[in-house]
Write a protein that holds these residues in place. Structure first.
Motif, PDB file in Angstrom:
ATOM      1  N   LEU A 172      -0.545  11.122  -0.637  1.00 30.44           N
ATOM      2  CA  LEU A 172       0.232   9.962  -0.529  1.00 30.44           C
ATOM      3  C   LEU A 172      -0.726   9.116   0.469  1.00 30.44           C
ATOM      4  O   LEU A 172      -1.231   9.607   1.318  1.00 30.44           O
ATOM      5  N   THR A 173      -0.649   7.773   0.548  1.00 25.25           N
ATOM      6  CA  THR A 173      -1.144   6.971   1.651  1.00 25.25           C
ATOM      7  C   THR A 173      -0.400   7.261   2.798  1.00 25.25           C
ATOM      8  O   THR A 173       0.588   7.241   2.465  1.00 25.25           O
ATOM      9  N   ARG A 174      -1.147   7.167   3.929  1.00 22.27           N
ATOM     10  CA  ARG A 174      -0.325   7.726   5.165  1.00 22.27           C
ATOM     11  C   ARG A 174      -1.062   6.830   6.304  1.00 22.27           C
ATOM     12  O   ARG A 174      -2.245   6.245   6.301  1.00 22.27           O
ATOM     13  N   PRO A 175      -0.122   6.300   7.123  1.00 22.14           N
ATOM     14  CA  PRO A 175      -0.704   5.699   8.313  1.00 22.14           C
ATOM     15  C   PRO A 175      -1.454   6.418   9.069  1.00 22.14           C
ATOM     16  O   PRO A 175      -1.516   7.446   9.285  1.00 22.14           O
ATOM     17  N   LEU A 176      -2.317   5.715   9.972  1.00 17.28           N
ATOM     18  CA  LEU A 176      -3.139   6.544  10.958  1.00 17.28           C
ATOM     19  C   LEU A 176      -2.240   7.056  11.862  1.00 17.28           C
ATOM     20  O   LEU A 176      -2.647   8.482  12.180  1.00 17.28           O
ATOM     21  N   ARG A 177      -1.105   6.474  12.475  1.00 22.49           N
ATOM     22  CA  ARG A 177      -0.476   7.099  13.412  1.00 22.49           C
ATOM     23  C   ARG A 177       0.725   8.042  12.511  1.00 22.49           C
ATOM     24  O   ARG A 177       1.205   7.591  11.601  1.00 22.49           O
ATOM     25  N   GLU A 178       0.794   9.279  12.879  1.00 18.99           N
ATOM     26  CA  GLU A 178       1.704  10.298  12.195  1.00 18.99           C
ATOM     27  C   GLU A 178       3.099   9.860  12.227  1.00 18.99           C
ATOM     28  O   GLU A 178       3.567   8.960  13.476  1.00 18.99           O
ATOM     29  N   ASN A 179       3.860   9.453  11.040  1.00 19.52           N
ATOM     30  CA  ASN A 179       5.222   9.263  11.078  1.00 19.52           C
ATOM     31  C   ASN A 179       6.031  10.534  11.240  1.00 19.52           C
ATOM     32  O   ASN A 179       6.053  11.210  10.416  1.00 19.52           O
ATOM     33  N   PRO A 180       6.630  10.673  12.249  1.00 20.48           N
ATOM     34  CA  PRO A 180       7.393  11.848  12.653  1.00 20.48           C
ATOM     35  C   PRO A 180       8.687  11.990  11.572  1.00 20.48           C
ATOM     36  O   PRO A 180       9.209  13.177  11.844  1.00 20.48           O
TER      37      PRO A 180
ATOM     38  N   LEU B  29       8.960   2.854   7.089  1.00 15.94           N
ATOM     39  CA  LEU B  29       8.603   3.036   8.420  1.00 15.94           C
ATOM     40  C   LEU B  29       6.854   3.314   8.404  1.00 15.94           C
ATOM     41  O   LEU B  29       6.267   2.749   9.177  1.00 15.94           O
ATOM     42  N   ASN B  30       6.285   4.030   7.436  1.00 18.76           N
ATOM     43  CA  ASN B  30       5.040   4.182   7.056  1.00 18.76           C
ATOM     44  C   ASN B  30       4.713   2.864   7.195  1.00 18.76           C
ATOM     45  O   ASN B  30       3.493   2.638   7.912  1.00 18.76           O
TER      46      ASN B  30
ATOM     47  N   GLN C  21      11.856   5.840   4.918  1.00 19.42           N
ATOM     48  CA  GLN C  21      10.585   6.622   5.451  1.00 19.42           C
ATOM     49  C   GLN C  21       9.146   5.840   5.171  1.00 19.42           C
ATOM     50  O   GLN C  21       8.389   5.613   5.638  1.00 19.42           O
TER      51      GLN C  21
ATOM     52  N   ILE D  24       7.435   3.695  17.667  1.00 14.92           N
ATOM     53  CA  ILE D  24       8.147   4.130  16.488  1.00 14.92           C
ATOM     54  C   ILE D  24       9.875   3.878  16.724  1.00 14.92           C
ATOM     55  O   ILE D  24      10.335   3.368  15.637  1.00 14.92           O
TER      56      ILE D  24
ATOM     57  N   PHE E 176       8.604  11.788   8.499  1.00 14.06           N
ATOM     58  CA  PHE E 176       8.220  11.891   7.021  1.00 14.06           C
ATOM     59  C   PHE E 176       6.876  12.748   6.856  1.00 14.06           C
ATOM     60  O   PHE E 176       5.914  12.578   7.542  1.00 14.06           O
TER      61      PHE E 176
ATOM     62  N   LYS F 150       0.935  -1.144   0.120  1.00 12.51           N
ATOM     63  CA  LYS F 150       0.216  -0.090  -0.051  1.00 12.51           C
ATOM     64  C   LYS F 150       0.829   1.108   0.151  1.00 12.51           C
ATOM     65  O   LYS F 150       0.646   2.096  -0.650  1.00 12.51           O
ATOM     66  N   HIS F 151       1.934   1.168   0.756  1.00  7.39           N
ATOM     67  CA  HIS F 151       2.778   2.666   0.936  1.00  7.39           C
ATOM     68  C   HIS F 151       3.764   2.534  -0.014  1.00  7.39           C
ATOM     69  O   HIS F 151       5.032   3.359   0.268  1.00  7.39           O
TER      70      HIS F 151
ATOM     71  N   GLU G 284      -0.306  -0.766  13.682  1.00  7.01           N
ATOM     72  CA  GLU G 284      -1.665  -0.354  14.013  1.00  7.01           C
ATOM     73  C   GLU G 284      -2.738  -1.428  13.707  1.00  7.01           C
ATOM     74  O   GLU G 284      -3.793  -1.461  14.566  1.00  7.01           O
TER      75      GLU G 284
ATOM     76  N   ILE H 212       4.619   1.029  10.631  1.00  4.93           N
ATOM     77  CA  ILE H 212       3.682   1.739  11.571  1.00  4.93           C
ATOM     78  C   ILE H 212       2.122   1.483  11.294  1.00  4.93           C
ATOM     79  O   ILE H 212       1.420   0.919  12.270  1.00  4.93           O
ATOM     80  N   GLU H 213       1.763   1.426  10.216  1.00  5.13           N
ATOM     81  CA  GLU H 213       0.450   0.926   9.822  1.00  5.13           C
ATOM     82  C   GLU H 213      -0.013  -0.632  10.192  1.00  5.13           C
ATOM     83  O   GLU H 213      -1.063  -0.876  10.745  1.00  5.13           O
TER      84      GLU H 213
END
Lengths: 167, 815
Positions: B6-14, A152-153, A149, A131, B16, A102-103, A160, A156-157
């Motif tokens: 951009l696709t983003r995770p729910l929790r913020e990536n500090p 990491l996205n 980066q 993180i 990026f 996805k990312h 979650e 992280i997801e």
């Protein structure tokens, strides 16, 4: 890669590996690494090598009895009776796979299986890592394309989703 | 207008953020600029096959002997012990009849092809750098047997004097570093690629310095860095049934032809019996795979396959560290004349450039004239042969950007000005200022009147908080005792020459189930090629994204590569042309079926419908099945279509561009910028990167994830070069001391720092939708912005890269 010409019947060993849920019996020489057996003998092509066996890139990471190991530095004979996971064995619907896709958490993709396995090993043993813990866990893997980066996205997801029980 | 796409995770990536800096007047597209699923997702599931994964039935392996010396000749070679080893199938030794060539006494090599920019031999007797493949190659049942056999090769070496330093090599009494060239000195003169040009002159440099209020001189030195951390290079050849099957570790299609041609000649088959297979490539970045590294293993694999009758994989594992170095190594001596208001009147750049498979580049000769209003420019480079591996370009352009981007920061520092102001004051094209001169030209060519650099600076300044944070050099000490620094650098878009699109082709074929395959010869190296190309084609053809795929093994249709740097401009144009033609074809056939004219119809999401009556419709797949013989011939597009311009492609912003007048007037309007905030510890010399803003004018975003990946990827590679990566040579032996990944400083996830990516969309590029490729720019920018930020922190310039803590301490008078 295995060398049938450097071994004799005296030092060959039969080992049993449970890989991705299937049992394999393999005859190995004592100096063969797990990388050699998995990739060259059994054909698991997801396992990569960019540091030529120095244990410096993380591309050959597999999960051995629940822990991430560098298969290039692990002797195959030490793995007798153990359980191994490679990327080929992960459910395509697993969050770590889906979020990497996805990312777009890859570029050339050569290091990606190693990152996926390292991330999965972390998420298997720790339910909701911070993180900083994710970064620490992945810091032994090299991505020369530098997709850090977005990797990491993805992790992280995946964290979650797993924390919410969403596999 | 800023938007996050951009696709983003729910929790913020500090670490990026990603923003697209676009404008409301831009039209909305179905696919362009939108996140889509990647077409190469098998990389994640482990199903992607790379060249190094390929295993063929009965395959043999081959390895070279590599030189333990920086310069030596193999005088006598004894392989008698090798032949006794079970599993050794074949051995090739320098002088073997199969290796002889009428063109050079060192034997078979790339020089057999007149298009090759330099000699590289399959098995020469002379090694001109440590680690060079030389004299012997073993072909055996397994790689381990190859290695064991190589240890038993006895070589009587004649050690020869070596020179590592480029200035030393240029001295009149310097030892000859590469004897096979049969020269009396070490100076590179003429190569097929360059025609021997070593100088660029614009205006009158002396007059320019006379006009100046002030003149500064400085020197930058760059160390040796290498690809490292990439897929080991493997070439496979299989000569069977009158055909030669090749797997070549090569990215550049034209370069690949340079490998195919000699391989076919060695195999004794015509080129119409050569099949080139394109497995995925693990991190090549462009020039890593240039001719010597792609062609030589391929020729050797072909030779062994011919001699053994079996498929042979050559393991060129040495290449990552020992085969090539980055082009930027060298010394740049820079003299700048400028007025007190920051207007630069003259720039002189003298350099001792690197030389290798990429040919010659004259640092400063491209970016300065193409991207500034500076009228007087003099660039000259002398190229010495030294005893180091040949240089190539990968993440290309640093060699040009280093002198370019330094200039504006140095002038600003001398005048106490904001460097962004100095940059804007000198921005322009071919000696003409951006305003007002270029405004009219943009209008004439159908482009929007946008100011790329100004917009990049505005976006970047806002993101990093420049106005609040910028301060005089060395003026801000933090409570933690560290110095705070902030820096800026800029450059122009990277683009291959204007003639490039005319060399590139692709085609499509409709399949019976209604899907479409795009076919072209293009290495998949990780710049989201299949995804981006399918987006453009599907957008224009009116087809669903999931109905389109890209097959990259069509040797007869070489596309521009790499797609992420300048190549996307041209490849996207070809994809657009294909999409337009495919849509025409679909509407022509549908017109018969629906009994309407093509003009009355449209196609979207793989459905053709009557515009006035959308219920009158037909699925594209049904149309193709019903009228398959009208579709099955396929459709071609090439760069010429785009260059000439047709009614269909003549759409703003790249409409009224046509050969030859258009390409005689190509401009470089796209700009790129980087802003960096650091803390420098004066006790240890350590640099802590706090915040990096990378701003790229992408013209138009096609694949936002592709853009983000190129931005962050370039940042890590560029910062590695500027900060942590360097091959260290033993000056006494010429041998590398840290040539493996455990000792060479590639940045990892553990080095992660916050990166804020901004994609500015000015649509000022000549590619489809006005796009620029940005694969090269970020790595070039951060190369220079690190130096600027450290200068702002400590008030001292560090003129030698990589900028390691010891150099900072030395500058601070502490070492």
């Amino acid at each position: 890669m295995q060398d049938n010409y450097l071994v004799t019947n005296n030092n060959l060993r039969n080992i049993r590996l449970k890989i991705n849920g299937r049992t394999f019996e393999v005859t190995v020489a004592p100096h063969w690494t797990l990388y050699q057996v998995l990739k060259d003998q059994l054909g698991f092509t997801s396992i990569k090598d960019m540091c030529l066996g120095h244990g410096a890139c993380g591309s050959c990471t597999v999960i051995l009895d629940g822990r991430p190991v560098l298969s290039c530095l692990t002797l195959a004979v030490d793995c007798d009776g153990k359980t191994i996971e490679t990327v080929e064995g992960i459910d395509p619907k697993h969050p770590v796979i889906e979020t990497f896709i996805k990312h777009h958490a890859f570029q050339c993709g050569y290091c990606t299986p190693g990152f996926v396995m390292t991330a999965k090993a972390l998420l298997d043993r720790k339910k909701n890592p911070t993180i900083e813990e994710i970064i620490e866990a992945l810091s032994g893997n090299i991505c020369r394309c530098g997709a850090y980066q977005l990797i990491l996205n993805a992790v992280i997801e995946a964290t979650e989703r797993l924390a919410k029980g969403n596999r | 207008m800023e938007s996050r796409r951009l696709t983003r995770p729910l929790r913020e990536n500090p670490y990026f953020t990603f923003l697209i800096w676009s404008f409301p007047e831009d039209p909305e597209y179905e696919l362009i600029g939108k996140p889509v699923p990647p077409k190469d997702s098998e990389k994640v599931t482990g199903r992607a096959i790379y060249t190094s994964d390929v295993k063929l039935p009965g395959m043999l392996y081959a390895k070279w002997l590599t030189s333990p010396y920086a310069h030596a000749r193999a005088k006598h070679i004894d392989i008698s012990a090798v032949k006794e080893i079970p599993g050794v199938v074949d051995v090739l030794v320098y002088g073997d009849p199969d290796l002889l060539s009428p063109r050079h006494p060192e034997g078979l090599g790339t020089g057999m092809n007149p298009l090759c920019p330099d000699w590289a031999f399959v098995l020469p007797s002379e090694a001109v750098f440590e680690g060079q493949p030389v004299a012997v190659a073993i072909c055996a049942e397994t790689p381990e047997i190859c290695e064991r056999a190589l240890k038993l090769v006895k070589v009587e070496w004649e050690e020869l004097p070596f020179v590592l330093d480029r200035d030393e090599a240029l001295k009149p009494d310097a030892p000859i570093t590469q004897l096979f060239r049969n020269q009396k000195d070490n100076i590179v003169r003429e190569t097929p690629m360059t025609g021997g040009e070593t100088k660029y002159v614009q205006g009158n440099i002396e007059e320019g310095f006379k006009e100046a209020d002030r003149i500064i001189e400085f020197e930058i030195k760059c160390g040796v860095n290498v690809p490292a951390g990439v897929e080991p290079f493997h070439s496979i050849a299989w000569l069977h049934d009158g055909y030669l099957d090749l797997w070549i570790p090569h990215q550049l299609p034209q370069g690949m032809m340079l490998a195919v041609w000699p391989a076919a000649a060695v195999a004794g088959v015509p080129m119409n019996r050569v099949r080139v297979h394109q497995a995925y490539k693990g991190a090549t970045f462009g020039g890593i795979t240039f001719i010597g590294n792609g062609a030589i293993p391929t020729i050797l694999a072909t030779l062994f396959s011919k001699r053994t009758g079996r498929p042979v994989k050559v393991l060129a594992d040495w290449t990552n560290f020992s085969g090539i170095v980055c082009e930027e190594e060298g010394r740049y001596t820079i003299k700048v004349g400028f007025k007190n208001d920051g207007t630069i009147t003259a720039v002189q750049i003298l350099s001792n450039g690197t030389y290798g498979y990429a040919g010659l580049t004259i640092p400063g000769s491209k970016k300065l004239p193409r991207a500034t209003a500076i009228k007087n420019i003099y660039c000259e480079s002398v190229y010495p042969y030294v005893n180091k591996p040949p240089a190539v370009c990968y993440k290309h352009g640093t060699q040009e950007t280093i002198p370019f981007a330094e200039i504006f920061n140095r002038v600003a520092a001398e005048l106490g000005m904001d460097p962004t102001e100095v940059a804007l004051k000198n921005d322009g094209c071919y000696g003409r200022p951006m305003h007002p001169d270029m405004d009219e030209v943009k209008r004439e060519q159908g482009f929007p009147v946008r100011d790329s650099l100004r917009e990049c600076i505005e976006a970047g300044k806002r993101a990093i908080g420049w106005d609040e944070k910028w301060h005089p050099p060395g003026a801000k000490r933090l409570p933690n005792g560290r110095y705070h620094g902030i820096g800026f650098a800029w450059t122009k878009e990277w683009r291959a020459g204007p003639e490039v699109p005319a060399k590139h082709y692709a085609c499509i074929f409709f399949k019976y189930d209604g899907t479409v395959v795009i076919k072209g010869q293009r290495s998949f190296v990780g710049v989201s090629e299949p995804t981006t190309y399918c987006q453009v084609f599907a957008e224009e053809a009116g087809l669903r994204y999931e109905d389109v795929s890209f097959d990259n093994e069509f040797l007869e249709a070489p596309m521009m590569t790499p797609g992420g740097s300048g190549g996307l401009q041209w490849n996207s144009a070809i994809m657009k042309e294909l999409g337009v033609k495919a849509k025409q074809k679909i509407l022509e056939v549908a017109a018969k079926h629906l009994k309407k004219t093509p003009q009355e119809l449209d196609v979207k999401n793989s459905v053709v419908f009557e515009k006035a009556n959308p219920q009158n419709r037909v699925q594209v797949r049904d149309l193709i099945r019903r009228y398959y013989y009208e579709f099955h011939a396929g459709i071609w597009a090439d760069g010429w279509d785009y260059v000439k311009g047709t009614e269909e492609t003549r759409r703003p912003p790249f409409t009224d561009v046509s050969l030859p007048s258009h390409f005689k007037k190509v401009y470089f309007w796209g700009r790129q910028a980087a802003f960096l905030e650091v803390e420098v510890d004066p006790e240890t010399g350590e640099v802590d990167i706090k915040n990096l803003v990378i701003v790229n004018d992408v013209g138009k975003t096609i694949n936002p994830h592709g853009v983000a990946n190129q931005q962050i990827g370039g940042v890590y590679m560029g910062l590695g070069r500027a900060w942590t990566e360097e091959i260290v040579y033993d000056p006494l032996t010429g041998v590398k001391l840290n040539d493996d990944l455990s000792q060479y400083g590639v940045l990892t996830m553990g080095d992660i720092f916050p990166i804020h990516c901004i994609a500015v969309e000015t649509r000022l590029g000549y590619g489809a939708y006005g796009n620029f490729g940005i694969g090269e720019n970020p790595s070039c920018l951060v190369r220079t912005v690190l130096r600027a930020a450290i200068y702002n922190a400590i008030g001292k310039w560090i003129n030698e890269d990589p900028i390691t803590p010891d150099k900072i301490l030395k500058a601070l008078g502490k070492a």
